[in-house]
Design a protein around this motif. Structure first.
Motif, short mmCIF file in Angstrom:
data_model
loop_
_atom_site.label_atom_id
_atom_site.label_comp_id
_atom_site.label_asym_id
_atom_site.label_seq_id
_atom_site.Cartn_x
_atom_site.Cartn_y
_atom_site.Cartn_z
N ARG A 125 4.68 3.57 -4.50
CA ARG A 125 4.30 4.73 -5.29
C ARG A 125 4.87 4.57 -6.70
O ARG A 125 5.97 4.06 -6.88
CB ARG A 125 4.84 6.02 -4.67
N GLU A 134 -3.18 4.33 -10.67
CA GLU A 134 -3.64 4.19 -9.30
C GLU A 134 -5.06 3.63 -9.22
O GLU A 134 -5.44 3.05 -8.21
CB GLU A 134 -3.58 5.53 -8.58
N GLU A 135 -5.87 3.85 -10.26
CA GLU A 135 -7.24 3.40 -10.22
C GLU A 135 -7.34 1.88 -10.19
O GLU A 135 -8.35 1.34 -9.79
CB GLU A 135 -8.00 3.95 -11.43
N PHE A 161 -5.40 -0.05 -8.34
CA PHE A 161 -4.97 -0.55 -7.05
C PHE A 161 -6.17 -0.89 -6.18
O PHE A 161 -7.12 -0.12 -6.07
CB PHE A 161 -4.10 0.48 -6.33
N LYS A 162 -6.12 -2.06 -5.56
CA LYS A 162 -7.20 -2.48 -4.67
C LYS A 162 -6.59 -3.09 -3.41
O LYS A 162 -5.67 -3.91 -3.48
CB LYS A 162 -8.08 -3.54 -5.34
N ASN A 171 -5.46 4.69 -1.69
CA ASN A 171 -5.06 5.27 -2.97
C ASN A 171 -4.56 6.70 -2.80
O ASN A 171 -3.62 7.12 -3.48
CB ASN A 171 -6.24 5.24 -3.94
N GLU A 172 -5.20 7.46 -1.92
CA GLU A 172 -4.74 8.83 -1.66
C GLU A 172 -3.31 8.84 -1.15
O GLU A 172 -2.51 9.69 -1.53
CB GLU A 172 -5.67 9.52 -0.67
N ARG A 174 -1.01 6.59 -1.77
CA ARG A 174 -0.13 6.23 -2.89
C ARG A 174 0.12 7.42 -3.81
O ARG A 174 1.23 7.60 -4.33
CB ARG A 174 -0.77 5.09 -3.70
N ILE A 175 -0.91 8.23 -4.02
CA ILE A 175 -0.80 9.34 -4.95
C ILE A 175 -0.11 10.54 -4.32
O ILE A 175 0.79 11.15 -4.91
CB ILE A 175 -2.20 9.74 -5.48
N ASN A 206 -10.25 1.78 0.77
CA ASN A 206 -9.48 1.73 -0.48
C ASN A 206 -9.20 3.12 -1.03
O ASN A 206 -8.12 3.40 -1.56
CB ASN A 206 -10.23 0.90 -1.52
N GLU A 207 -10.16 4.02 -0.90
CA GLU A 207 -9.96 5.40 -1.34
C GLU A 207 -8.82 6.05 -0.56
O GLU A 207 -7.97 6.73 -1.14
CB GLU A 207 -11.24 6.21 -1.17
N ARG A 223 0.82 -1.22 0.00
CA ARG A 223 0.00 0.00 0.00
C ARG A 223 0.85 1.26 0.00
O ARG A 223 0.38 2.34 -0.31
CB ARG A 223 -0.92 -0.01 1.22
#
Length: 281
Positions: A9, A55-56, A58-59, A242-243, A245-246, A238-239, A6
């Motif tokens: 990057r 990134e979309e 990634f789960k 992802n934040e 990671r970004i 999950n959101e 997780r």
């Protein structure tokens, strides 16, 4: 310590200098950019769609747990798999117990060796009217479309590849490595069993795992509600992952944000009491 996927990057590829001659063409207009679909401008059949971001895809990987791996955990397993989350499911009981003709006559099966199909066939042969009226046959019809049979949490060799036919099912893609990021139990005694078992295992992989309990009554109606609530929780988690990671170090880490996210989820689902702890595989 094993690396946490997780925290990974994406790294921008090294750019080369643009030669001075000939001058580069003017950048495409906004409408021209929108006409490119898929990766690298390859048409994906939807010309109006935006290019997909890495990134979309990634789960987080989830695991759902109840007592017999038949009702609550399987409803949540199905909903998470339909949302394309990698997901496993287990039970914590010593045996699989399904309602029988009376409270003192349950139908009892073994974990890991009895398929949902064989349960269905046996109960249909015994009393199809009874087991369809009480929802057991429809439940087993759903279950056999999700995976082969019920698995026991305590027998799960964490970190071992899950490649056999028995271990395949909906949501298995992405969870083949036998590791998950979040475990969601459906009853406090199941949460206790999972936490105690993690302690007994001694953290051989030294990997963090969030263990959350969503207290769901063990009936078909509450399982449907609980499945929706667990999917809502998974989306929130999950959101946030992802934040991180970004945006990287500019935000609090995903692990630090889980209690806050769970509190926000609890406000949306006040009828489902929740517990949380950070465990280790």
């Amino acid at each position: 310590m094993a690396a946490d996927p997780r925290l990974a990057r994406a790294v921008d590829p090294r750019r080369t200098a643009t030669p001075p001659q000939p001058p580069p063409p003017p950048p495409p207009t906004q409408s021209e950019q929108k006409s490119l679909g898929g990766y690298d401008g390859v048409d994906d059949g939807n010309p109006g769609s935006e290019p997909r971001k890495e990134e979309e895809s990634f789960k987080l990987r989830f695991c759902t747990v109840c007592a017999s791996n038949n009702n609550r955990s399987m409803e949540a397993h199905l909903r998470l798999s339909l949302a394309e989350y990698p997901v496993l499911s287990f039970g914590t009981g010593s045996l699989v117990r399904l309602p029988g003709p009376s409270i003192t006559q349950p139908n009892v099966y073994s974990f890991n060796s009895t398929s949902y199909q064989s349960m269905y066939q046996e109960l249909e042969a015994k009393d199809p009217r009874l087991y369809r009226a009480n929802g057991i046959l429809p439940m087993l019809e759903r279950n056999r479309s999700v995976k082969w049979g019920p698995e026991r949490w305590q027998d799960w060799p964490v970190g071992m590849p899950r490649l056999s036919e028995f271990q395949q099912g909906k949501g298995s893609k992405g969870a083949e490595g036998g590791i998950v990021d979040v475990v969601i139990t459906c009853e406090e005694r199941c949460w206790d069993a999972v936490v105690d078992n993690l302690i007994e295992r001694g953290s051989p992989l030294n990997r963090p795992v969030h263990v959350i309990n969503v207290d769901i009554k063990d009936n078909h109606e509450e399982a449907l509600v609980g499945g929706k609530a667990i999917l809502d929780l998974a989306d929130s988690l999950n959101e946030a992952a992802n934040e991180e990671r970004i945006e990287g170090d500019g935000k609090a880490s995903f692990d630090e944000r889980v209690p806050e996210l769970l509190a926000g989820w609890q406000e949306r689902w006040p009828q489902l009491p929740a517990l949380w702890t950070l465990g280790w595989f």
